[in-house]
Scaffold this motif. Structure first.
Motif, short mmCIF file in Angstrom:
data_model
loop_
_atom_site.label_atom_id
_atom_site.label_comp_id
_atom_site.label_asym_id
_atom_site.label_seq_id
_atom_site.Cartn_x
_atom_site.Cartn_y
_atom_site.Cartn_z
N ASP A 27 74.62 57.68 78.32
CA ASP A 27 73.74 58.59 79.05
C ASP A 27 74.33 59.99 78.93
OD1 ASP A 27 72.20 60.03 80.82
OD2 ASP A 27 72.21 58.49 82.38
N TYR A 28 73.88 60.74 77.92
CA TYR A 28 74.45 62.06 77.68
C TYR A 28 74.10 63.05 78.78
CZ TYR A 28 76.08 60.60 73.11
OH TYR A 28 76.75 59.97 72.10
N ALA A 29 72.95 62.88 79.41
CA ALA A 29 72.59 63.76 80.52
C ALA A 29 73.58 63.56 81.68
CB ALA A 29 71.17 63.47 80.98
N LYS A 30 73.94 62.30 81.93
CA LYS A 30 74.90 62.01 83.00
C LYS A 30 76.27 62.59 82.65
CE LYS A 30 76.79 58.10 85.58
NZ LYS A 30 76.73 56.63 85.77
N VAL A 31 76.65 62.49 81.37
CA VAL A 31 77.92 63.07 80.92
C VAL A 31 77.92 64.58 81.18
CG1 VAL A 31 79.34 63.56 78.90
CG2 VAL A 31 78.35 61.29 79.19
N GLY A 32 76.78 65.22 80.89
CA GLY A 32 76.68 66.66 81.11
C GLY A 32 76.81 67.04 82.58
N ARG A 33 76.14 66.30 83.45
CA ARG A 33 76.23 66.59 84.88
C ARG A 33 77.66 66.40 85.40
NH1 ARG A 33 71.25 63.84 84.74
NH2 ARG A 33 72.25 61.89 85.38
N SER A 34 78.31 65.34 84.94
CA SER A 34 79.69 65.08 85.36
C SER A 34 80.62 66.20 84.91
CB SER A 34 80.17 63.74 84.80
OG SER A 34 79.40 62.68 85.31
N SER A 35 80.39 66.71 83.69
CA SER A 35 81.21 67.80 83.17
C SER A 35 81.08 69.04 84.05
CB SER A 35 80.82 68.12 81.73
OG SER A 35 81.50 69.25 81.25
N VAL A 36 79.85 69.35 84.44
CA VAL A 36 79.62 70.51 85.30
C VAL A 36 80.32 70.35 86.63
CG1 VAL A 36 77.85 71.77 86.59
CG2 VAL A 36 77.46 71.18 84.18
N ARG A 37 80.21 69.18 87.21
CA ARG A 37 80.79 68.95 88.53
C ARG A 37 82.31 69.08 88.50
NH1 ARG A 37 76.75 63.79 89.39
NH2 ARG A 37 74.87 65.06 89.75
N ARG A 38 82.93 68.61 87.43
CA ARG A 38 84.39 68.76 87.32
C ARG A 38 84.77 70.23 87.22
NH1 ARG A 38 83.74 64.45 83.69
NH2 ARG A 38 83.91 65.90 81.92
N ARG A 39 84.05 70.99 86.41
CA ARG A 39 84.38 72.41 86.21
C ARG A 39 84.05 73.24 87.43
NH1 ARG A 39 81.06 74.41 81.66
NH2 ARG A 39 82.27 76.32 81.99
N ALA A 40 83.02 72.81 88.17
CA ALA A 40 82.57 73.60 89.32
C ALA A 40 83.41 73.38 90.57
CB ALA A 40 81.11 73.28 89.64
N ARG A 41 84.23 72.34 90.58
CA ARG A 41 85.03 72.05 91.77
C ARG A 41 85.86 73.28 92.16
NH1 ARG A 41 87.00 67.53 94.48
NH2 ARG A 41 86.12 66.09 92.92
N GLY A 42 85.74 73.69 93.41
CA GLY A 42 86.50 74.82 93.93
C GLY A 42 85.85 76.18 93.68
N MET A 43 84.73 76.23 92.94
CA MET A 43 84.09 77.52 92.65
C MET A 43 83.34 78.06 93.85
SD MET A 43 82.41 77.34 88.84
CE MET A 43 83.42 77.33 87.36
N THR A 44 83.31 79.39 93.96
CA THR A 44 82.47 80.06 94.94
C THR A 44 81.08 80.24 94.31
OG1 THR A 44 83.07 82.25 94.11
CG2 THR A 44 84.45 81.28 95.86
N HIS A 45 80.17 80.77 95.11
CA HIS A 45 78.82 80.99 94.61
C HIS A 45 78.82 81.95 93.43
CE1 HIS A 45 74.93 83.22 94.56
NE2 HIS A 45 74.46 81.98 94.59
N SER A 46 79.56 83.03 93.52
CA SER A 46 79.58 84.01 92.43
C SER A 46 80.19 83.43 91.16
CB SER A 46 80.34 85.27 92.86
OG SER A 46 81.68 84.95 93.20
#
Length: 257
Positions: A27-46
């Protein structure tokens, strides 16, 4: 064209097992979402907004790369997930924490439910295969008789042997028919006998009906009745009709005695 997270879009190959059998597709779409969530951890809105803009730029550039056009939906899923994270942080302020993201946690819970269901399915499949092997072994050795009680799920084991073209399936058919006629083993339960109507093939049920009817006439049914199986296989409807006639004859005889 390399992306900011080091992942290069590529044509999605067909996932196959070692022996060439198809595996569960990725499921490449699921892989993509997981990648975003890992990179986004700790990010602010900006920070998330800047990451979204960068992802949109790469997606625009990737449209000129033919190989990137067939990425299994990963890039589109990444963009949609960045947009969702940005909207979430606009409301909450951040930092982003996937562990506190209701959408993420619901997906993980659903994944666990699917994994548990798949594990149970595989376990049941193995149980049926083991039981089919046991029944085939006993049937081949001439030891599949009344001393071996039927169990719930034996119909599925019998079907597996039949699908595999195992010659010992005929022995299992005879054993199941006798158990159904005797109402022994798990067929002592009326619900199991009712279920047998849909779980056992017509010839096996016809054989059981004739065996039961013969037993009620007082005829010995312990052996020497191979013809019952041949009749049931050749014409199950006639066999069932004969069983009904014998049942009626036995009832009349009993009523006038």
């Amino acid at each position: 064209m390399n992306t900011s997270d080091g992942w290069r879009p590529r044509r999605v190959p067909e996932a196959r097992g070692r022996a060439g059998a198809p595996r569960t597709p990725i499921d490449y779409a699921k892989v993509g979402r997981s990648s975003v969530r890992r990179r986004a951890r700790g990010m602010t809105h900006s920070e998330a907004l800047a990451a979204l803009e960068e992802a949109e730029l790469h997606a625009h550039l990737d449209r000129r790369d033919e190989a990137a056009a067939d990425d299994g939906g990963r890039r589109g899923a990444e963009l949609a997930e960045w947009q969702r994270v940005v909207q979430l942080l606009a409301a909450t302020g951040g930092p982003y924490d996937p562990d506190a993201d209701v959408v993420v946690q619901d997906e993980l819970a659903e994944d666990r439910r699917r994994e548990e269901a798949e594990q149970q399915r595989r376990q049941e499949q193995q149980r049926v295969a083991d039981r089919a092997e046991e029944l085939a072994r006993l049937g081949g050795a001439g030891r599949l008789d009344r001393s071996v009680p039927t169990q719930a799920g034996d119909e599925a084991a019998r079907e597996l042997l039949d699908e595999n073209g195992d010659y010992r399936a005929a022995k299992v058919d005879d054993w199941l028919a006798r158990a159904l006629a005797d109402q022994s083993g798990h067929y002592a339960d009326p619900a199991a006998r009712a279920a047998a109507v849909s779980l056992l093939p017509v010839p096996v049920r016809a054989r059981a009906a004739l065996l039961a009817a013969l037993a009620r006439t007082g005829a010995p049914v312990d052996g020497g009745l191979e013809f019952v199986g041949r009749l049931a296989q050749a014409d199950p409807d006639a066999t069932t009709a004969l069983a009904a006639w014998l049942e009626t004859a036995a009832a009349v005889k009993g009523g006038t005695a």
